[in-house]
Scaffold this motif. Structure first.
Motif, short mmCIF file in Angstrom:
data_model
loop_
_atom_site.label_atom_id
_atom_site.label_comp_id
_atom_site.label_asym_id
_atom_site.label_seq_id
_atom_site.Cartn_x
_atom_site.Cartn_y
_atom_site.Cartn_z
N GLY A 78 -1.98 1.65 17.35
CA GLY A 78 -2.25 2.81 18.17
C GLY A 78 -1.07 3.73 18.33
O GLY A 78 -1.23 4.93 18.46
N ASP A 79 0.16 3.16 18.34
CA ASP A 79 1.32 3.98 18.60
C ASP A 79 2.24 4.09 17.40
O ASP A 79 3.32 4.65 17.49
N SER A 80 1.87 3.52 16.28
CA SER A 80 2.77 3.54 15.12
C SER A 80 2.70 4.90 14.43
O SER A 80 1.69 5.57 14.44
N HIS A 81 3.81 5.22 13.84
CA HIS A 81 3.89 6.49 13.11
C HIS A 81 3.54 6.25 11.66
O HIS A 81 4.04 5.34 11.03
N THR A 82 2.66 7.02 11.12
CA THR A 82 2.30 6.93 9.71
C THR A 82 2.70 8.20 9.01
O THR A 82 2.70 9.28 9.59
N SER A 83 3.02 8.04 7.73
CA SER A 83 3.45 9.21 6.97
C SER A 83 2.28 10.02 6.46
O SER A 83 2.46 11.05 5.85
N ALA A 84 1.07 9.53 6.69
CA ALA A 84 -0.12 10.25 6.24
C ALA A 84 -1.14 10.19 7.36
O ALA A 84 -1.11 9.32 8.23
N PRO A 85 -2.07 11.12 7.43
CA PRO A 85 -3.12 11.08 8.45
C PRO A 85 -3.88 9.77 8.40
O PRO A 85 -4.05 9.16 7.34
N ARG A 86 -4.37 9.34 9.55
CA ARG A 86 -5.05 8.06 9.63
C ARG A 86 -6.34 8.02 8.82
O ARG A 86 -6.82 6.94 8.50
N ASP A 87 -6.90 9.14 8.52
CA ASP A 87 -8.14 9.14 7.76
C ASP A 87 -7.90 9.12 6.26
O ASP A 87 -8.84 9.29 5.47
N THR A 88 -6.65 8.93 5.85
CA THR A 88 -6.36 8.88 4.41
C THR A 88 -5.67 7.60 3.98
O THR A 88 -5.41 7.43 2.79
N CYS A 89 -5.34 6.71 4.93
CA CYS A 89 -4.66 5.47 4.56
C CYS A 89 -5.27 4.29 5.30
O CYS A 89 -6.00 4.45 6.28
N THR A 90 -4.95 3.09 4.81
CA THR A 90 -5.52 1.86 5.35
C THR A 90 -4.42 1.03 5.99
O THR A 90 -3.39 0.76 5.35
N PRO A 91 -4.60 0.60 7.24
CA PRO A 91 -3.57 -0.19 7.93
C PRO A 91 -3.65 -1.67 7.57
O PRO A 91 -4.53 -2.39 8.03
N PHE A 92 -2.70 -2.12 6.77
CA PHE A 92 -2.66 -3.53 6.39
C PHE A 92 -1.68 -4.32 7.26
O PHE A 92 -1.41 -5.48 6.99
N TYR A 93 -1.13 -3.68 8.27
CA TYR A 93 -0.22 -4.38 9.16
C TYR A 93 -0.99 -5.01 10.31
O TYR A 93 -2.11 -4.64 10.63
N ASN A 94 -0.35 -6.02 10.91
CA ASN A 94 -0.93 -6.69 12.08
C ASN A 94 -2.31 -7.27 11.79
O ASN A 94 -3.26 -7.09 12.56
N VAL A 95 -2.42 -7.97 10.66
CA VAL A 95 -3.63 -8.75 10.34
C VAL A 95 -3.17 -10.21 10.35
O VAL A 95 -2.75 -10.74 9.32
N PRO A 96 -3.21 -10.88 11.49
CA PRO A 96 -2.42 -12.09 11.71
C PRO A 96 -2.76 -13.29 10.84
O PRO A 96 -1.91 -14.15 10.66
N ARG A 97 -3.99 -13.37 10.29
CA ARG A 97 -4.34 -14.56 9.50
C ARG A 97 -4.47 -14.29 8.01
O ARG A 97 -4.75 -15.19 7.24
N LEU A 98 -4.24 -13.05 7.61
CA LEU A 98 -4.37 -12.71 6.19
C LEU A 98 -3.22 -13.34 5.40
O LEU A 98 -2.05 -13.11 5.71
N ARG A 99 -3.56 -14.13 4.38
CA ARG A 99 -2.57 -14.83 3.59
C ARG A 99 -2.49 -14.33 2.15
O ARG A 99 -1.44 -14.41 1.52
N HIS A 100 -3.59 -13.84 1.60
CA HIS A 100 -3.62 -13.45 0.19
C HIS A 100 -4.27 -12.07 0.07
O HIS A 100 -5.40 -11.86 0.53
N LEU A 101 -3.54 -11.13 -0.54
CA LEU A 101 -4.02 -9.75 -0.63
C LEU A 101 -3.75 -9.21 -2.03
O LEU A 101 -2.64 -9.33 -2.56
N SER A 102 -4.77 -8.61 -2.64
CA SER A 102 -4.62 -7.94 -3.93
C SER A 102 -4.92 -6.46 -3.78
O SER A 102 -6.02 -6.08 -3.37
N LEU A 103 -3.91 -5.64 -4.10
CA LEU A 103 -4.06 -4.18 -4.14
C LEU A 103 -3.79 -3.68 -5.54
O LEU A 103 -3.34 -2.54 -5.73
N SER A 104 -4.08 -4.48 -6.51
CA SER A 104 -3.86 -4.10 -7.91
C SER A 104 -4.74 -2.91 -8.29
O SER A 104 -5.88 -2.78 -7.85
N LYS A 105 -4.17 -2.01 -9.08
CA LYS A 105 -4.91 -0.87 -9.64
C LYS A 105 -5.57 -0.02 -8.55
O LYS A 105 -6.77 0.23 -8.58
N ASN A 106 -4.77 0.41 -7.59
CA ASN A 106 -5.25 1.30 -6.53
C ASN A 106 -4.61 2.68 -6.59
O ASN A 106 -4.77 3.47 -5.66
#
Length: 682
Positions: A419-447
């Protein structure tokens, strides 16, 4: 499972054949089979008829992969105790009643891959004597529907039946009339287009049914309530519906993949379904009441009976694994899944997803999902509420989309980090991958990620992260901030990054790193504090690894091919060898050296010795030094000679010169000249 009961898992046999000349009084000649007191295996020894006199008390006999054409009573004495007989993969076409009459205790008969379509009337008559048979394999015998019905028409004790790989086109109503105890039935890989009404009604104990790889177009009024596993994959189904009744269904596994379903199947409300595979269909929507595609036409009269409103989500409360990949979904209907309290694994890969949606009823709903596969879609944004609704999410595949990670602050500020973090792009153009406490494996290949924002994964304790296939990706200082104490596997493969774009922090738990397919001429300095075990640096611009001693202590394997290594700077390879590090692609690796002003490429051998030419101009300088040395030597000799003749003024050279002399210690001669290294031909 039924297909695991087919007899091709037995002992290997000795290939030799015992040949002996026998008189009428001696035992007939027979192949040397592998034998124990109750088991005999004569698999693949070239038999053309049933072996004789193998011993009394045999219960298990393996005769597969031979050339036996018939089973006759005259060739089968002494097998009254036999319980298991495997004659798969022979040329069997005739089975006599007298032969089967001598096998009263036979429980399992495997006759797959033979020619039992020939003489089927006589053979079927003989099969009437198999009153105690429980397991029967008649697969791949070119049997038509009526032939198969005749073979099993009197087998009342049958529990497992394999009719796969035949030429059946329909299931007749009375096919299983006399097999009420059947539990496992395999009808896959036939040409079945029609199942007559009542064909399965006698099978009140049936638990596993395989109808895959047939030509069924419609399944309606399905009423096998006791069935637990049903495989209808690889057909041409456009409709699947089960009748509602007072008795609950026991179905646990349903595979409807690789069909032509246009909508979610109609399932009974009372069932124990845990695994549902709907992949590779034509499903375009999961929302209740959604219209069918225009091309959908009611071709079957049976469908007119099912005009009730369908709410499929209400009957998926026990589903653990749901596969909807390879369909035509354009919207992720969050409301569809909010009642799936047991769902752990969901795949929506290779659809046409562009957005996620929820309604007012699903606000604040949390799913139990742990694994989510959304790769190969057209997603551009996942909102914050999406992650908040998946508090148990552990693994997420988002490769081949168009998602851009948001920037996060190093630590949470306020109640909600997002809610209070600063992003370098508008919130409607990026995805927040921070503060997802149980996520262990993530693939962002070819994005198509061009720049990874600082602390993009802060407070998300990832164990593995795949950022491969993002061409010209830039990772500035702090991009992986927050992963220093958790990340174990990182892939930056095929990003075409140079050393200025690949800045790694001190990742204290990193064990596997893939940097292949980039433009690195230097490795990231942050590697020195990572306990790497596997490193892939293929296809870069590396000429040397410099000092590898600082991070080679934990390394087990490194792949190095596809780099322009310098043949004169291979000390790193000696260090790796001394540390016991494996270099599996060393034979495919090449290095470069200069010869006559040209760059020559050569393979790196096991113990390479290279002539490394001096820099340009060094040869002329060496010649000049040699000439000066020779002149000084001559002057010294001349003065020495004049001194012996007592000539004055020959103690040294003129005052404007420097006298140079070189003496050898007593007992030592001049240093041995070192022969030049041999030139390695390329």
């Amino acid at each position: 499972m039924l297909w695991a009961a087919r007899g091709c898992f037995l002992l290997w046999l000795l290939p030799s054949i015992l040949r002996a000349r026998a008189s009428p009084e001696t035992r007939p000649s027979s192949p040397l089979c592998q034998q124990s007191p109750t088991k005999v295996s004569c698999k693949g020894v070239g038999l053309r008829k049933f072996p004789k006199e193998l011993g009394q008390g045999i219960k298990y006999l393996e005769l597969s992969n031979n050339f036996i054409q018939n089973l006759s009573g005259s060739n089968m004495p002494g097998f009254g105790q036999l319980e298991y007989l495997d004659v798969c993969f022979n040329q069997l076409e005739a089975v006599s009643a007298t032969a089967l009459a001598q096998l009263p205790r036979l429980r399992s008969l495997l006759l797959g891959s033979n020619h039992l379509d020939r003489n089927y009337l006589a053979n079927g008559e003989a099969f009437h004597l198999l009153r105690n048979i429980e397991v029967l394999d008649l697969s791949v015998n070119n049997l038509e529907s009526h032939m198969a019905s005749w073979y099993i028409s009197n087998l009342t004790s049958l529990r497992v039946l394999d009719l796969s790989g035949n030429t059946m086109t329909k299931l007749l109503a009375g096919t299983f009339r006399n097999s009420p105890r059947l539990r496992q039935l395999d009808l896959s890989s036939n040409y079945i287009m029609e199942i007559q009404e009542g064909a399965f009604e006698p099978l009140e104990e049936l638990e596993v049914l395989n109808l895959a790889l047939n030509s069924l177009h419609c399944v309606s009024g399905f009423s096998l309530t006791q069935l637990q596993v049903l495989n209808l994959s690889h057909n041409a189904l456009e409709l699947f519906s089960e009748e509602e009744g007072a008795e609950p269904y026991l179905l646990r596994v349903l595979d409807l993949s690789h069909n032509r379903l246009l909508s979610f199947p109609e399932l009974p409300r009372a069932h124990d379904l845990t695994h549902l595979n709907l992949s590779n269909n034509l499903i375009a929507s999961l929302l209740p009441g959604s219209p069918h595609p225009r091309e959908f036409v009611l071709l079957y009269k049976e469908m007119q009976r099912f005009n009730r409103t369908v709410l499929p989500v209400a009957v998926l409360t026990h589903v653990v694994d749901l596969d909807l990949s390879n369909n035509r979904l354009e919207l992720f209907p969050f409301s569809f899944f909010h009642s799936l309290g047991s769902l752990h694994s969901l795949s929506l890969a290779r659809n046409c997803l562009q957005d996620v949606a929820r309604d007012s009823l699903s606000n604040g709903t949390e799913l139990s999902m742990r694994s989510l596969d959304l790769h190969s879609n057209a997603l551009r944004l996942l909102p914050r509420w999406f992650f908040d609704s998946l508090p148990h999410l552990e693994s997420m595949d988002l490769s081949s989309n168009s998602l851009q990670p948001c920037e996060s602050q190093r630590s949470a500020q306020g109640k909600d980090l997002g809610g209070d973090s600063h992003t370098s792009a508008p919130r409607d153009t990026c995805t927040p991958f921070y503060n997802v406490p149980r996520l262990r494996h993530l693939s962002l290949s070819k994005n198509n990620i061009s720049r990874l924002q600082p602390h993009a994964f802060n407070q998300t304790p990832l164990l593995s992260l795949d950022l491969s296939g993002n061409r010209d990706l830039s990772m500035p200082t702090g991009a992986l901030g927050g992963l220093e104490l958790s990340l174990q596997e990182l892939s930056l493969r095929d990003n075409q990054m140079d050393e200025g774009q690949a800045v790694l922090p001190c990742l204290g738990t990193l064990r596997v790193l893939d940097l292949s397919g980039n433009r690195l001429s230097l490795l990231p300095t942050g590697l020195s504090c990572s306990p790497l075990e596997s490193l892939d640096i293929r296809n870069n611009s590396l000429q040397t690894l410099g000092t590898v001693r600082s991070w080679s202590h934990s390394l087990r394997a490194v792949s190095v091919a596809g780099n322009p290594w310098s043949c004169c700077s291979l000390g790193w390879l000696d260090t790796l060898r001394a540390a016991g590090v494996a270099v599996p692609d060393l034979r495919q690796s090449r290095c470069v050296f200069q010869e006559h002003g040209r760059n020559i490429s050569a393979r790196i051998t096991g113990t390479p010795q290279w002539i490394c030419p001096q820099p340009e101009g060094t040869a002329s300088l060496t010649l000049l030094v040699a000439l000066i040395g020779l002149s000084l030597l001559c002057a010294w000799a001349f003065c020495l000679l004049r001194k012996r003749r007592k000539a004055p003024g020959c103690a040294g050279l003129g005052s404007n010169r420097v006298g140079v002399s070189q003496s050898h210690p007593k007992g030592e001669g001049p240093a041995e000249e070192r022969p030049p290294d041999s030139i390695t031909e390329v």
